[in-house]
Design a protein around this motif. Structure first.
Motif, PDB file in Angstrom:
ATOM      1  N   MET A 164       0.821  -1.017  -0.124  1.00 16.08           N
ATOM      2  CA  MET A 164       0.171  -0.077   0.245  1.00 16.08           C
ATOM      3  C   MET A 164       1.063   1.190  -0.012  1.00 16.08           C
ATOM      4  SD  MET A 164      -2.499   1.623   2.714  1.00 16.08           S
ATOM      5  CE  MET A 164      -3.563   0.574   3.424  1.00 16.08           C
ATOM      6  N   SER A 165       0.570   2.154  -1.016  1.00 12.17           N
ATOM      7  CA  SER A 165       1.373   3.318  -0.963  1.00 12.17           C
ATOM      8  C   SER A 165       1.000   4.357  -0.078  1.00 12.17           C
ATOM      9  CB  SER A 165       1.445   3.943  -2.557  1.00 12.17           C
ATOM     10  OG  SER A 165       0.081   4.611  -2.773  1.00 12.17           O
ATOM     11  N   LYS A 166       1.792   5.242   0.510  1.00  9.19           N
ATOM     12  CA  LYS A 166       1.382   6.173   1.442  1.00  9.19           C
ATOM     13  C   LYS A 166       1.647   7.568   0.636  1.00  9.19           C
ATOM     14  CE  LYS A 166       2.691   8.282   5.923  1.00  9.19           C
ATOM     15  NZ  LYS A 166       3.541   7.915   6.912  1.00  9.19           N
ATOM     16  N   LEU A 167       0.434   8.390   0.643  1.00  9.74           N
ATOM     17  CA  LEU A 167       0.288   9.671  -0.051  1.00  9.74           C
ATOM     18  C   LEU A 167       0.136  10.676   1.016  1.00  9.74           C
ATOM     19  CD1 LEU A 167      -2.300   8.657  -3.132  1.00  9.74           C
ATOM     20  CD2 LEU A 167       0.260   8.805  -3.144  1.00  9.74           C
ATOM     21  N   ASN A 168       0.822  11.802   0.733  1.00 11.54           N
ATOM     22  CA  ASN A 168       0.625  12.870   1.465  1.00 11.54           C
ATOM     23  C   ASN A 168      -0.521  13.936   0.814  1.00 11.54           C
ATOM     24  OD1 ASN A 168       2.465  12.377   3.399  1.00 11.54           O
ATOM     25  ND2 ASN A 168       4.260  13.169   1.874  1.00 11.54           N
ATOM     26  N   LEU A 169      -1.335  14.486   1.747  1.00 12.64           N
ATOM     27  CA  LEU A 169      -2.128  15.351   1.430  1.00 12.64           C
ATOM     28  C   LEU A 169      -1.801  16.804   1.864  1.00 12.64           C
ATOM     29  CD1 LEU A 169      -5.066  16.223   0.710  1.00 12.64           C
ATOM     30  CD2 LEU A 169      -5.892  15.841   2.736  1.00 12.64           C
ATOM     31  N   ARG A 170      -1.863  17.567   0.997  1.00 14.63           N
ATOM     32  CA  ARG A 170      -1.338  19.103   1.282  1.00 14.63           C
ATOM     33  C   ARG A 170      -2.372  20.046   0.869  1.00 14.63           C
ATOM     34  NH1 ARG A 170       4.023  16.720   0.280  1.00 14.63           N
ATOM     35  NH2 ARG A 170       5.014  17.253   2.270  1.00 14.63           N
ATOM     36  N   PHE A 171      -2.763  21.116   1.547  1.00 13.33           N
ATOM     37  CA  PHE A 171      -3.755  22.058   1.291  1.00 13.33           C
ATOM     38  C   PHE A 171      -2.825  23.256   0.618  1.00 13.33           C
ATOM     39  CE2 PHE A 171      -6.004  20.092   4.460  1.00 13.33           C
ATOM     40  CZ  PHE A 171      -7.473  20.151   4.063  1.00 13.33           C
ATOM     41  N   LYS A 172      -3.126  23.535  -0.652  1.00 11.08           N
ATOM     42  CA  LYS A 172      -2.308  24.500  -1.219  1.00 11.08           C
ATOM     43  C   LYS A 172      -2.912  25.939  -1.169  1.00 11.08           C
ATOM     44  CE  LYS A 172       1.044  23.577  -3.030  1.00 11.08           C
ATOM     45  NZ  LYS A 172       2.223  23.600  -2.533  1.00 11.08           N
ATOM     46  N   SER A 173      -4.050  26.123  -1.266  1.00  8.08           N
ATOM     47  CA  SER A 173      -4.717  27.422  -1.151  1.00  8.08           C
ATOM     48  C   SER A 173      -6.325  27.084  -0.539  1.00  8.08           C
ATOM     49  CB  SER A 173      -4.813  28.317  -2.595  1.00  8.08           C
ATOM     50  OG  SER A 173      -5.778  27.416  -3.270  1.00  8.08           O
ATOM     51  N   LEU A 174      -6.720  28.206  -0.118  1.00  4.99           N
ATOM     52  CA  LEU A 174      -8.061  28.377   0.458  1.00  4.99           C
ATOM     53  C   LEU A 174      -8.835  29.786   0.259  1.00  4.99           C
ATOM     54  CD1 LEU A 174     -10.387  27.147   2.282  1.00  4.99           C
ATOM     55  CD2 LEU A 174      -8.969  27.842   4.248  1.00  4.99           C
ATOM     56  N   THR A 175      -9.953  29.768  -0.140  1.00  2.04           N
ATOM     57  CA  THR A 175     -10.729  31.039  -0.247  1.00  2.04           C
ATOM     58  C   THR A 175     -12.096  30.820   0.282  1.00  2.04           C
ATOM     59  OG1 THR A 175      -9.489  31.468  -2.514  1.00  2.04           O
ATOM     60  CG2 THR A 175     -11.518  32.604  -2.072  1.00  2.04           C
ATOM     61  N   VAL A 176     -12.574  31.728   1.170  1.00  3.70           N
ATOM     62  CA  VAL A 176     -13.635  31.711   1.775  1.00  3.70           C
ATOM     63  C   VAL A 176     -14.506  32.938   1.565  1.00  3.70           C
ATOM     64  CG1 VAL A 176     -14.878  31.202   3.972  1.00  3.70           C
ATOM     65  CG2 VAL A 176     -12.630  30.017   3.378  1.00  3.70           C
ATOM     66  N   ASP A 177     -15.646  32.920   1.176  1.00  2.00           N
ATOM     67  CA  ASP A 177     -16.694  33.917   1.069  1.00  2.00           C
ATOM     68  C   ASP A 177     -17.880  33.723   1.898  1.00  2.00           C
ATOM     69  OD1 ASP A 177     -14.860  35.728  -0.666  1.00  2.00           O
ATOM     70  OD2 ASP A 177     -15.049  34.477  -2.126  1.00  2.00           O
ATOM     71  N   ASN A 178     -18.446  34.580   2.457  1.00  2.00           N
ATOM     72  CA  ASN A 178     -19.626  34.743   2.981  1.00  2.00           C
ATOM     73  C   ASN A 178     -19.881  33.612   3.808  1.00  2.00           C
ATOM     74  OD1 ASN A 178     -20.757  36.872   1.228  1.00  2.00           O
ATOM     75  ND2 ASN A 178     -20.956  35.413  -0.383  1.00  2.00           N
ATOM     76  N   ALA A 179     -18.918  33.598   4.923  1.00  2.00           N
ATOM     77  CA  ALA A 179     -19.050  32.492   5.830  1.00  2.00           C
ATOM     78  C   ALA A 179     -18.912  33.199   7.459  1.00  2.00           C
ATOM     79  CB  ALA A 179     -17.648  31.739   5.877  1.00  2.00           C
ATOM     80  N   ARG A 180     -19.786  32.697   8.391  1.00  2.00           N
ATOM     81  CA  ARG A 180     -19.813  33.067   9.588  1.00  2.00           C
ATOM     82  C   ARG A 180     -18.167  33.034  10.139  1.00  2.00           C
ATOM     83  NH1 ARG A 180     -18.122  29.905  13.496  1.00  2.00           N
ATOM     84  NH2 ARG A 180     -18.297  27.639  13.066  1.00  2.00           N
ATOM     85  N   GLY A 181     -18.067  34.184  11.038  1.00  2.00           N
ATOM     86  CA  GLY A 181     -16.790  34.097  11.674  1.00  2.00           C
ATOM     87  C   GLY A 181     -15.771  34.978  10.922  1.00  2.00           C
ATOM     88  N   ILE A 182     -15.951  35.230   9.755  1.00  2.00           N
ATOM     89  CA  ILE A 182     -14.978  36.069   8.790  1.00  2.00           C
ATOM     90  C   ILE A 182     -15.500  37.498   8.734  1.00  2.00           C
ATOM     91  CG2 ILE A 182     -14.029  36.304   6.524  1.00  2.00           C
ATOM     92  CD1 ILE A 182     -13.305  33.651   7.851  1.00  2.00           C
ATOM     93  N   GLN A 183     -14.809  38.302   9.556  1.00  2.00           N
ATOM     94  CA  GLN A 183     -14.934  39.824   9.605  1.00  2.00           C
ATOM     95  C   GLN A 183     -14.747  40.730   8.313  1.00  2.00           C
ATOM     96  OE1 GLN A 183     -12.048  40.836  12.653  1.00  2.00           O
ATOM     97  NE2 GLN A 183     -13.292  40.393  14.492  1.00  2.00           N
ATOM     98  N   ARG A 184     -13.969  40.178   7.473  1.00  2.00           N
ATOM     99  CA  ARG A 184     -13.939  41.054   6.398  1.00  2.00           C
ATOM    100  C   ARG A 184     -15.284  40.825   5.449  1.00  2.00           C
ATOM    101  NH1 ARG A 184      -7.728  39.641   4.446  1.00  2.00           N
ATOM    102  NH2 ARG A 184      -7.013  39.659   6.650  1.00  2.00           N
ATOM    103  N   LYS A 185     -15.904  41.861   4.966  1.00  2.00           N
ATOM    104  CA  LYS A 185     -16.868  41.414   4.065  1.00  2.00           C
ATOM    105  C   LYS A 185     -16.428  40.794   2.666  1.00  2.00           C
ATOM    106  CE  LYS A 185     -19.303  45.538   5.498  1.00  2.00           C
ATOM    107  NZ  LYS A 185     -19.673  46.991   5.324  1.00  2.00           N
ATOM    108  N   GLN A 186     -15.270  40.898   2.399  1.00  2.00           N
ATOM    109  CA  GLN A 186     -14.929  40.327   1.243  1.00  2.00           C
ATOM    110  C   GLN A 186     -14.234  38.849   1.364  1.00  2.00           C
ATOM    111  OE1 GLN A 186     -12.802  42.638  -1.324  1.00  2.00           O
ATOM    112  NE2 GLN A 186     -14.316  44.562  -1.179  1.00  2.00           N
ATOM    113  N   GLY A 187     -14.502  38.183   2.654  1.00  2.00           N
ATOM    114  CA  GLY A 187     -13.756  36.941   2.855  1.00  2.00           C
ATOM    115  C   GLY A 187     -12.383  37.043   3.020  1.00  2.00           C
ATOM    116  N   PHE A 188     -11.606  35.688   2.587  1.00  2.00           N
ATOM    117  CA  PHE A 188     -10.307  35.545   2.794  1.00  2.00           C
ATOM    118  C   PHE A 188      -9.716  34.714   2.066  1.00  2.00           C
ATOM    119  CE2 PHE A 188      -9.208  31.900   4.871  1.00  2.00           C
ATOM    120  CZ  PHE A 188     -10.123  31.689   5.756  1.00  2.00           C
ATOM    121  N   CYS A 189      -8.636  34.999   1.450  1.00  2.00           N
ATOM    122  CA  CYS A 189      -7.794  33.993   0.610  1.00  2.00           C
ATOM    123  C   CYS A 189      -6.374  33.630   0.950  1.00  2.00           C
ATOM    124  CB  CYS A 189      -7.859  34.572  -0.774  1.00  2.00           C
ATOM    125  SG  CYS A 189      -6.911  33.463  -1.842  1.00  2.00           S
TER     126      CYS A 189
END
Length: 82
Positions: free
Chosen positions: A1-26
């Motif tokens: 069985m091979s072992k693969l690494n999962l990496r998050f490279k980027s994230l963009t969030v708009d209109n979510a609770r808890g985000i203070q900026r009206k434009q979301g974040f990236c």
């Protein structure tokens, strides 16, 4: 069985609770990020839920109008998730 690494490279969030900026974040180049910290109410939990939602839908935990997108790498494969 091979072992693969999962990496998050980027994230963009708009209109979510808890985000203070009206434009979301990236956040780009998340491959070197190990921890998210900040004051209360700035969106740390929201960022964590958004990362989870890239892999499995969060079922409204971030708000009904929330829009999440990002890029992950699994092994040598790159996936653009929106």
């Amino acid at each position: 069985m091979s072992k693969l690494n999962l990496r998050f490279k980027s994230l963009t969030v708009d209109n979510a609770r808890g985000i203070q900026r009206k434009q979301g974040f990236c956040c780009d180049d998340l491959s070197q990020i190990n921890i998210i910290y900040g004051s209360n109410g700035v969106g740390k939990s929201t960022a964590g839920l958004a990362l989870m939602a890239l892999l499995s839908p969060a079922n409204g935990k971030l708000g009904e109008a929330c829009d999440i997108s990002g890029v992950i790498e699994l092994g040598q494969q790159r996936y653009d998730l929106s």
